[in-house]
Design a protein around this motif. Structure first.
Motif, PDB file in Angstrom:
ATOM      1  N   THR A   1      -0.058  -2.015  -6.733  1.00  0.00           N
ATOM      2  CA  THR A   1       1.222  -1.334  -6.530  1.00  0.00           C
ATOM      3  C   THR A   1       1.952  -1.887  -5.309  1.00  0.00           C
ATOM      4  N   ASN A   2       1.203  -2.219  -4.265  1.00  0.00           N
ATOM      5  CA  ASN A   2       1.811  -2.712  -3.028  1.00  0.00           C
ATOM      6  C   ASN A   2       1.980  -4.233  -3.008  1.00  0.00           C
TER       7      ASN A   2
ATOM      8  N   HIS B   1       1.007   6.308  -2.491  1.00  0.00           N
ATOM      9  CA  HIS B   1       0.046   5.513  -1.731  1.00  0.00           C
ATOM     10  C   HIS B   1       0.402   5.564  -0.253  1.00  0.00           C
ATOM     11  N   TYR B   2      -0.601   5.672   0.571  1.00  0.00           N
ATOM     12  CA  TYR B   2      -0.414   5.731   2.028  1.00  0.00           C
ATOM     13  C   TYR B   2      -1.136   4.557   2.688  1.00  0.00           C
ATOM     14  N   SER B   3      -0.380   3.772   3.420  1.00  0.00           N
ATOM     15  CA  SER B   3      -0.979   2.705   4.225  1.00  0.00           C
ATOM     16  C   SER B   3       0.003   2.345   5.327  1.00  0.00           C
ATOM     17  N   LEU B   4      -0.511   1.921   6.456  1.00  0.00           N
ATOM     18  CA  LEU B   4       0.324   1.544   7.594  1.00  0.00           C
ATOM     19  C   LEU B   4       0.769   0.100   7.400  1.00  0.00           C
ATOM     20  N   GLY B   5       1.786  -0.073   6.569  1.00  0.00           N
ATOM     21  CA  GLY B   5       2.207  -1.409   6.199  1.00  0.00           C
ATOM     22  C   GLY B   5       1.365  -1.911   5.044  1.00  0.00           C
ATOM     23  N   PRO B   6       1.607  -3.149   4.596  1.00  0.00           N
ATOM     24  CA  PRO B   6       0.821  -3.705   3.494  1.00  0.00           C
ATOM     25  C   PRO B   6      -0.668  -3.729   3.827  1.00  0.00           C
ATOM     26  N   LEU B   7      -1.493  -3.448   2.848  1.00  0.00           N
ATOM     27  CA  LEU B   7      -2.936  -3.508   3.064  1.00  0.00           C
ATOM     28  C   LEU B   7      -3.346  -4.943   3.371  1.00  0.00           C
ATOM     29  N   LYS B   8      -4.111  -5.114   4.430  1.00  0.00           N
ATOM     30  CA  LYS B   8      -4.550  -6.443   4.845  1.00  0.00           C
ATOM     31  C   LYS B   8      -5.856  -6.807   4.141  1.00  0.00           C
ATOM     32  N   GLU B   9      -6.021  -8.102   3.907  1.00  0.00           N
ATOM     33  CA  GLU B   9      -7.220  -8.554   3.204  1.00  0.00           C
ATOM     34  C   GLU B   9      -8.485  -8.172   3.962  1.00  0.00           C
TER      35      GLU B   9
ATOM     36  N   ALA C   1     -16.930 -12.454  -7.340  1.00  0.00           N
ATOM     37  CA  ALA C   1     -15.689 -13.199  -7.126  1.00  0.00           C
ATOM     38  C   ALA C   1     -14.833 -12.520  -6.056  1.00  0.00           C
ATOM     39  N   GLU C   2     -14.149 -13.334  -5.273  1.00  0.00           N
ATOM     40  CA  GLU C   2     -13.266 -12.824  -4.228  1.00  0.00           C
ATOM     41  C   GLU C   2     -12.046 -12.151  -4.853  1.00  0.00           C
ATOM     42  N   LEU C   3     -11.482 -11.189  -4.138  1.00  0.00           N
ATOM     43  CA  LEU C   3     -10.232 -10.596  -4.581  1.00  0.00           C
ATOM     44  C   LEU C   3      -9.149 -11.678  -4.606  1.00  0.00           C
ATOM     45  N   PRO C   4      -8.311 -11.708  -5.639  1.00  0.00           N
ATOM     46  CA  PRO C   4      -7.264 -12.739  -5.724  1.00  0.00           C
ATOM     47  C   PRO C   4      -6.363 -12.713  -4.493  1.00  0.00           C
ATOM     48  N   ALA C   5      -6.107 -13.887  -3.936  1.00  0.00           N
ATOM     49  CA  ALA C   5      -5.320 -13.986  -2.703  1.00  0.00           C
ATOM     50  C   ALA C   5      -3.901 -13.451  -2.894  1.00  0.00           C
ATOM     51  N   GLN C   6      -3.374 -13.551  -4.139  1.00  0.00           N
ATOM     52  CA  GLN C   6      -2.003 -13.109  -4.379  1.00  0.00           C
ATOM     53  C   GLN C   6      -1.816 -11.619  -4.125  1.00  0.00           C
ATOM     54  N   LEU C   7      -2.893 -10.843  -4.207  1.00  0.00           N
ATOM     55  CA  LEU C   7      -2.785  -9.408  -3.969  1.00  0.00           C
ATOM     56  C   LEU C   7      -2.343  -9.115  -2.543  1.00  0.00           C
ATOM     57  N   PHE C   8      -2.539 -10.074  -1.648  1.00  0.00           N
ATOM     58  CA  PHE C   8      -2.223  -9.857  -0.233  1.00  0.00           C
ATOM     59  C   PHE C   8      -1.042 -10.709   0.239  1.00  0.00           C
ATOM     60  N   GLU C   9      -0.537 -11.580  -0.610  1.00  0.00           N
ATOM     61  CA  GLU C   9       0.574 -12.431  -0.223  1.00  0.00           C
ATOM     62  C   GLU C   9       1.861 -11.627  -0.132  1.00  0.00           C
TER      63      GLU C   9
ATOM     64  N   GLY D   1      -6.052   4.867  11.285  1.00  0.00           N
ATOM     65  CA  GLY D   1      -5.821   3.751  10.371  1.00  0.00           C
ATOM     66  C   GLY D   1      -6.282   4.042   8.953  1.00  0.00           C
ATOM     67  N   ILE D   2      -6.302   5.313   8.570  1.00  0.00           N
ATOM     68  CA  ILE D   2      -6.781   5.710   7.242  1.00  0.00           C
ATOM     69  C   ILE D   2      -5.688   5.455   6.202  1.00  0.00           C
ATOM     70  N   PHE D   3      -6.066   4.865   5.072  1.00  0.00           N
ATOM     71  CA  PHE D   3      -5.141   4.715   3.956  1.00  0.00           C
ATOM     72  C   PHE D   3      -5.684   5.511   2.774  1.00  0.00           C
ATOM     73  N   GLY D   4      -4.811   5.833   1.829  1.00  0.00           N
ATOM     74  CA  GLY D   4      -5.266   6.620   0.689  1.00  0.00           C
ATOM     75  C   GLY D   4      -4.149   6.890  -0.292  1.00  0.00           C
ATOM     76  N   TYR D   5      -4.277   7.975  -1.066  1.00  0.00           N
ATOM     77  CA  TYR D   5      -3.303   8.263  -2.117  1.00  0.00           C
ATOM     78  C   TYR D   5      -3.370   9.736  -2.498  1.00  0.00           C
ATOM     79  N   THR D   6      -2.336  10.203  -3.182  1.00  0.00           N
ATOM     80  CA  THR D   6      -2.358  11.490  -3.876  1.00  0.00           C
ATOM     81  C   THR D   6      -1.720  11.292  -5.247  1.00  0.00           C
ATOM     82  N   VAL D   7      -2.271  11.958  -6.244  1.00  0.00           N
ATOM     83  CA  VAL D   7      -1.699  11.975  -7.590  1.00  0.00           C
ATOM     84  C   VAL D   7      -1.182  13.380  -7.841  1.00  0.00           C
ATOM     85  N   MET D   8       0.071  13.495  -8.264  1.00  0.00           N
ATOM     86  CA  MET D   8       0.669  14.814  -8.451  1.00  0.00           C
ATOM     87  C   MET D   8       1.456  14.889  -9.752  1.00  0.00           C
TER      88      MET D   8
END
Length: 437
Positions: A252-253, A208-216, A270-278, A150-157
């Motif tokens: 980005t996602n 960006h690598y994630s198994l579907g949208p990142l969950k809150e 402060a909590e992360l904005p809910a819209q980031l996960f909607e 369940g690892i998520f991450g990224y590469t910049v190239m």
């Protein structure tokens, strides 16, 4: 007065860089020479707290003879770099100076300011040519072990496109977790195909690598496990850089276009904005004559009432095309970004405004100003100031790709010189790029 200025300055700012923390520890140990050197090393990066603390040390005469002229100059520098407390203190110190001393302080301030290499300047973007049309761009395979864990991450190239549209050279400039996604990323990008133009082009991408949208819950658990916000606020540049990357991944996602609002309070708790996960569906609209991007406001019916900005159209052209245009019933009472290629359908995406504290760019900048090389290289891809700073520091990675860009833009002599400097440092990609060019 002995400790008031230095520690009051930090008490009102939640962001203290690790180099500053090191310097403060040296200050506590009364090693004023090392503390001063640490603060001074951060000045070229536009670090306002370093300038503020140097002003304090000059004012109090710590490790040197008290000097109100120099204190005034450094307070002015801190003010120019954005420290909100420095202006009042500069005015206070000014009342203790003669007209001649005021002039000396002003001249010293101008000298100090001229040595600052990183500042928030308008139009400070690296001039990159548009890439050719994409023919095929297959997504990379998700590494099995990363998927299983369940690892998520990224590469910049960055990569080089040849005259036939094939990708000939690819280099990973940064990644998280370290090297987890590098191999599959390079393999995928090398198979990308662009339209043949008869010319070479330079591209950049963050995958960006994630198994579907990142969950809150997933993001919060990761942040808590690594104490990202805590350590970032405490001043760890590595945590600042990682937090910035995570927030950039979220943006980005996201179903929204995420924009920073400098008027929103910087609240680390402060909590992360809910819209980031909607999850919400985007939509399109046909707008004849519109191309590029624009930001607009709408009323309750989804009708455009104001054009905030547009990149490829003048304000008058954008107003003529967009004002009064009904986008969609789902585009009511909000701010939306419009995007379209010439003659194509316009895509409409809602905009959400968040505190700077919840944007990747903010934390990348904090990490870079604190001396984190990975963050500096990340910003050098988009900022001419950071690119020039790293070129002056003889950074081979930036030398290599800046050299490529200059050659492609027609400045062959300067570009070849930069590539040769990177090759001389045994930077393997530089030799590969030089051969390809």
């Amino acid at each position: 007065m002995r400790t008031l200025l230095l520690f009051t300055s930090l008490a009102f700012s939640p962001f203290v860089y690790s180099d500053l923390l090191d310097a403060l520890q040296q200050y506590e140990q009364q090693d004023y020479q090392k503390a001063s050197a640490e603060f001074s090393s951060l000045l070229p990066l536009g670090n306002e707290l370093a300038a503020f603390n140097l002003a304090v040390m000059h004012y109090k005469g710590e490790g040197r003879k008290a000097d109100t002229v120099k204190a005034q100059a450094y307070f002015q520098l801190a003010d120019a770099l954005g420290d909100k407390r420095a202006s009042a203190l500069a005015k206070s110190v000014a009342t203790k100076l003669s007209a001649e001393q005021q002039q000396q302080a002003t001249e010293l301030f101008q000298e100090l300011l001229s040595k600052v290499q990183i500042r928030d300047l308008p139009d400070d973007e690296v001039d990159l040519a548009a890439l050719p049309e994409v023919i095929s761009r297959k997504a990379p395979a998700y590494p099995k072990e990363a998927a299983h864990s369940g690892i998520f991450g990224y590469t910049v190239m960055k990569f080089l496109i040849d005259e036939q549209g094939h990708v000939s050279t690819v280099e990973v400039l940064g990644s998280f977790p370290d090297k987890t996604f590098n191999k599959v990323s390079v393999k995928a990008v090398k198979l990308w195909k662009y339209a043949a133009t008869g010319q070479k082009h330079q591209g950049k991408v963050m995958l960006h690598y994630s198994l579907g949208p990142l969950k809150e819950y997933q993001v919060k658990a990761f942040m808590q496990q690594h104490k990202l916000m805590d350590f970032a606020v405490a001043g760890s540049p590595q945590h600042q850089f990682l937090l910035g990357t995570l927030l950039d991944m979220l943006a980005t996602n996201s179903s929204y276009v995420v924009q920073a609002d400098k008027n929103l309070a910087l609240e680390p708790t402060a909590e992360l904005p809910a819209q980031l996960f909607e999850r919400r569906s985007g939509f399109s609209s046909r707008i004849e004559g519109f191309s590029g991007t624009a930001m607009v406001k709408t009323d309750v019916t989804g009708k455009v009432t104001e054009v905030l900005n547009a990149d490829k159209l003048s304000k008058q052209q954008a107003n003529t095309l967009l004002l009064g245009k009904v986008l969609d019933e789902d585009a009511s009472n909000g701010v939306f970004r419009l995007w379209a290629d010439p003659g194509k359908t316009t895509y409409v995406t809602p905009v959400v405004y968040v505190s700077e504290l919840h944007t990747g760019g903010y934390w990348w900048t904090m990490a870079a100003k604190n001396g984190n090389l990975a963050a500096q290289r990340q910003l050098a891809m988009i900022s001419e100031s950071w690119e020039n700073y790293l070129l002056q520091r003889n950074d081979p990675q930036v030398q290599a790709w800046s050299g490529v860009r200059k050659i492609l833009q027609g400045n062959k002599a300067e570009g070849q010189l930069l590539l040769d400097k990177a090759v001389a440092q045994n930077y393997e990609t530089a030799a590969e790029l030089k051969a390809a060019l």
